[in-house]
Design a protein around this motif. Sequence first.
Motif, PDB file in Angstrom:
ATOM      1  N   LYS A 101       0.870  -1.181  -0.027  1.00 48.00           N
ATOM      2  CA  LYS A 101       0.012  -0.053  -0.122  1.00 48.00           C
ATOM      3  C   LYS A 101       1.035   1.203   0.077  1.00 48.00           C
ATOM      4  O   LYS A 101       2.239   1.202   0.037  1.00 48.00           O
ATOM      5  CB  LYS A 101      -0.869   0.109   1.298  1.00 48.00           C
TER       6      LYS A 101
ATOM      7  N   THR B 172      -2.101   3.546   5.696  1.00 43.93           N
ATOM      8  CA  THR B 172      -1.765   3.184   4.427  1.00 43.93           C
ATOM      9  C   THR B 172      -3.057   3.207   3.605  1.00 43.93           C
ATOM     10  O   THR B 172      -4.158   2.665   4.043  1.00 43.93           O
ATOM     11  CB  THR B 172      -1.110   1.945   4.413  1.00 43.93           C
TER      12      THR B 172
ATOM     13  N   GLY C 161      -4.517   2.253  -0.570  1.00 45.58           N
ATOM     14  CA  GLY C 161      -4.398   1.762  -1.807  1.00 45.58           C
ATOM     15  C   GLY C 161      -4.644   2.782  -2.916  1.00 45.58           C
ATOM     16  O   GLY C 161      -5.580   3.700  -2.637  1.00 45.58           O
TER      17      GLY C 161
ATOM     18  N   SER D  62      -9.844  -1.246  -2.206  1.00 44.17           N
ATOM     19  CA  SER D  62      -8.412  -1.527  -1.660  1.00 44.17           C
ATOM     20  C   SER D  62      -8.776  -2.110  -0.180  1.00 44.17           C
ATOM     21  O   SER D  62      -9.606  -1.252   0.627  1.00 44.17           O
ATOM     22  CB  SER D  62      -7.444  -0.475  -1.764  1.00 44.17           C
TER      23      SER D  62
ATOM     24  N   ASP E 212      -7.441  -1.585   2.992  1.00 41.08           N
ATOM     25  CA  ASP E 212      -6.476  -1.012   3.510  1.00 41.08           C
ATOM     26  C   ASP E 212      -6.673  -0.557   5.027  1.00 41.08           C
ATOM     27  O   ASP E 212      -7.580  -0.885   5.625  1.00 41.08           O
ATOM     28  CB  ASP E 212      -5.789   0.249   2.624  1.00 41.08           C
TER      29      ASP E 212
END
Length: 267
Positions: free
Chosen positions: A144, A220, A222, A228, A230
């Motif tokens: 990420k 983090t 994506g 994503s 994340d």
Amino acid sequence: MDFSLLLVVAVAATGVIWLADRLWWRPARLARLAAVSAEAQGEVDEATRGKLLKEPWPVDYARSFFPVLLVVLVVRSFLVEPFQIPSGSMRPTLEVGDFILVNKFAYGLRLPVVHTEIVDLGEPERGDVMVFRFPEEPSVNFIKRVVGLPGDRIRYEGKQLYVNGQAVAKALLEEGPAEAPRERLLEERLGEVAHLIYNNPQDPGPQVRELVVPEGHYFTLGDNRDHSNDSRYWGFVPEENIVGRAFAVWMHWDGGLPSFTSVRRIQ
């Protein structure tokens, strides 16, 4: 399967066999040759000499493979490690099937298997593309982009990222690009790092009210923001889970012939 553990075991096993041969078994073979030579008054034919000095097959294999395995272990653990991108969470920066190189010393040197840091060489910076062990399943590696450093205030609402109360600058480049017709292609700028992201205008996505990144942790995201898994879903990345910084794509393989036309630095 923990490849690092297998590699460490292989290096240890071949190293022990090689060392045992150097310290005990080889001197014993030379002593037997000397005894036979003394009995024959120094006249030992080549066949007998070769038979007496012949290494057992485990020693032969250990002597051949130990230096190769040791070099692979050192390079993979402390310098560069290859990874393959398995999902589209980092599109458009990274595509499924990209093979990347990860700098293992950018954030400090860590021992293989136990992951203990032994030399501090630096910390992740905002905008870095980072590989780390997934906090909820440490045997799985995630990749990420670092958007929040320890102490940062992070908010993500209405597809807008805010860091320390400031909206992160982004600009629309294309509506519905051919590679992702349902997405918007934007350029986002995290400090000095400019990179591309996707946003899906039909998907509201998760909303994250302002939170503070704890010490020793990172937040983090994506680049494929609406596709994503994340930090918006599972929280922060602990420092001890860091693997390294992704810096280059060296090959792409989607099941056909490998392609090297997409070799590039990762922004």
